[in-house]
Design a protein around this motif. Structure first.
Motif, PDB file in Angstrom:
ATOM      1  N   UNK A  14       0.829  -1.208   0.000  1.00  0.00           N
ATOM      2  CA  UNK A  14       0.000   0.000   0.000  1.00  0.00           C
ATOM      3  C   UNK A  14       0.864   1.259   0.000  1.00  0.00           C
ATOM      4  N   UNK A  15       2.007   1.227   0.671  1.00  0.00           N
ATOM      5  CA  UNK A  15       2.916   2.370   0.619  1.00  0.00           C
ATOM      6  C   UNK A  15       3.514   2.549  -0.767  1.00  0.00           C
ATOM      7  N   UNK A  16       3.755   1.440  -1.441  1.00  0.00           N
ATOM      8  CA  UNK A  16       4.355   1.504  -2.777  1.00  0.00           C
ATOM      9  C   UNK A  16       3.403   2.105  -3.802  1.00  0.00           C
ATOM     10  N   UNK A  17       2.112   1.857  -3.669  1.00  0.00           N
ATOM     11  CA  UNK A  17       1.165   2.351  -4.664  1.00  0.00           C
ATOM     12  C   UNK A  17       0.464   3.641  -4.257  1.00  0.00           C
ATOM     13  N   UNK A  18       0.693   4.111  -3.036  1.00  0.00           N
ATOM     14  CA  UNK A  18       0.037   5.317  -2.563  1.00  0.00           C
ATOM     15  C   UNK A  18       0.515   6.523  -3.348  1.00  0.00           C
ATOM     16  N   UNK A  19      -0.424   7.295  -3.845  1.00  0.00           N
ATOM     17  CA  UNK A  19      -0.078   8.514  -4.549  1.00  0.00           C
ATOM     18  C   UNK A  19       0.625   8.268  -5.863  1.00  0.00           C
ATOM     19  N   UNK A  20       0.311   7.169  -6.507  1.00  0.00           N
ATOM     20  CA  UNK A  20       0.973   6.805  -7.758  1.00  0.00           C
ATOM     21  C   UNK A  20       0.759   7.882  -8.817  1.00  0.00           C
ATOM     22  N   UNK A  21      -0.433   8.463  -8.877  1.00  0.00           N
ATOM     23  CA  UNK A  21      -0.693   9.542  -9.823  1.00  0.00           C
ATOM     24  C   UNK A  21       0.187  10.751  -9.559  1.00  0.00           C
ATOM     25  N   UNK A  22       0.428  11.045  -8.292  1.00  0.00           N
ATOM     26  CA  UNK A  22       1.284  12.165  -7.933  1.00  0.00           C
ATOM     27  C   UNK A  22       2.719  11.916  -8.353  1.00  0.00           C
ATOM     28  N   UNK A  23       3.198  10.706  -8.162  1.00  0.00           N
ATOM     29  CA  UNK A  23       4.567  10.368  -8.572  1.00  0.00           C
ATOM     30  C   UNK A  23       4.704  10.526 -10.085  1.00  0.00           C
ATOM     31  N   UNK A  24       3.729  10.048 -10.828  1.00  0.00           N
ATOM     32  CA  UNK A  24       3.763  10.195 -12.289  1.00  0.00           C
ATOM     33  C   UNK A  24       3.711  11.670 -12.678  1.00  0.00           C
ATOM     34  N   UNK A  25       2.925  12.457 -11.967  1.00  0.00           N
ATOM     35  CA  UNK A  25       2.822  13.882 -12.258  1.00  0.00           C
ATOM     36  C   UNK A  25       4.163  14.583 -12.022  1.00  0.00           C
ATOM     37  N   UNK A  26       4.821  14.268 -10.927  1.00  0.00           N
ATOM     38  CA  UNK A  26       6.085  14.931 -10.613  1.00  0.00           C
ATOM     39  C   UNK A  26       7.195  14.522 -11.572  1.00  0.00           C
ATOM     40  N   UNK A  27       7.099  13.337 -12.139  1.00  0.00           N
ATOM     41  CA  UNK A  27       8.131  12.884 -13.069  1.00  0.00           C
ATOM     42  C   UNK A  27       7.949  13.468 -14.458  1.00  0.00           C
ATOM     43  N   UNK A  28       6.711  13.677 -14.879  1.00  0.00           N
ATOM     44  CA  UNK A  28       6.464  14.070 -16.266  1.00  0.00           C
ATOM     45  C   UNK A  28       5.917  15.474 -16.445  1.00  0.00           C
ATOM     46  N   UNK A  29       4.865  15.816 -15.728  1.00  0.00           N
ATOM     47  CA  UNK A  29       4.083  16.989 -16.095  1.00  0.00           C
ATOM     48  C   UNK A  29       4.210  18.181 -15.160  1.00  0.00           C
ATOM     49  N   UNK A  30       4.253  17.956 -13.890  1.00  0.00           N
ATOM     50  CA  UNK A  30       4.309  19.031 -12.895  1.00  0.00           C
ATOM     51  C   UNK A  30       3.106  19.967 -12.960  1.00  0.00           C
ATOM     52  N   UNK A  31       1.910  19.405 -13.109  1.00  0.00           N
ATOM     53  CA  UNK A  31       0.702  20.211 -13.102  1.00  0.00           C
ATOM     54  C   UNK A  31       0.129  20.252 -11.692  1.00  0.00           C
TER      55      UNK A  31
END
Length: 127
Positions: A14-31
């Motif tokens: 659960x810690x590994x998948x928590x905030x997965x969208x946020x991690x993807x956002x910080x890596x690619x888009x920063x919106x």
């Protein structure tokens, strides 16, 4: 498998998948709130696939349902993580916005020759 080991494994997962969208956002888009947007869009895409709104559905109905459930579970966690990372994303968004504003053409100056031309076809009444 013992209960403590199963609980620790579940907790680690659960810690590994928590905030997965946020991690993807910080890596690619920063919106701003981009992780929540990613999760919302993923849930919507899954819902369209389950309902059959799209003719070229690449995923099965089961996978689309899993996508909906996972995105819905991750959404509140992404909102919380996006709130924590808000200073980073706002700073990057403003920086990108300012760079784009520098590249934009300047608007016409007020009082330019184009603005001072009289309107054609309009009669001016003399007093």
């Amino acid at each position: 498998m013992s209960r403590p080991f199963a609980r620790m494994t579940l907790f680690a997962f659960s810690l590994a998948v928590t905030g997965c969208g946020t991690v993807a956002n910080l890596q690619d888009r920063d919106k701003v709130y981009g992780g929540a947007r990613i999760d919302g869009n993923a849930a919507w895409e899954g819902a369209k696939g389950v309902a059959g709104f799209e003719k070229n559905v690449q995923l099965s109905t089961t996978r689309n349902a899993v996508k909906i459930v996972y995105s819905s579970l991750d959404l509140p966690l992404s909102v919380a993580a996006d709130t924590v990372t808000l200073p980073i994303t706002v700073t990057k968004s403003v920086t990108h916005w300012m760079k784009d504003a520098d590249k934009a053409p300047a608007p016409e100056a007020v009082g330019s020759a184009k603005a001072e031309k009289p309107m054609e076809g309009v009669a001016v009444k003399a007093e």
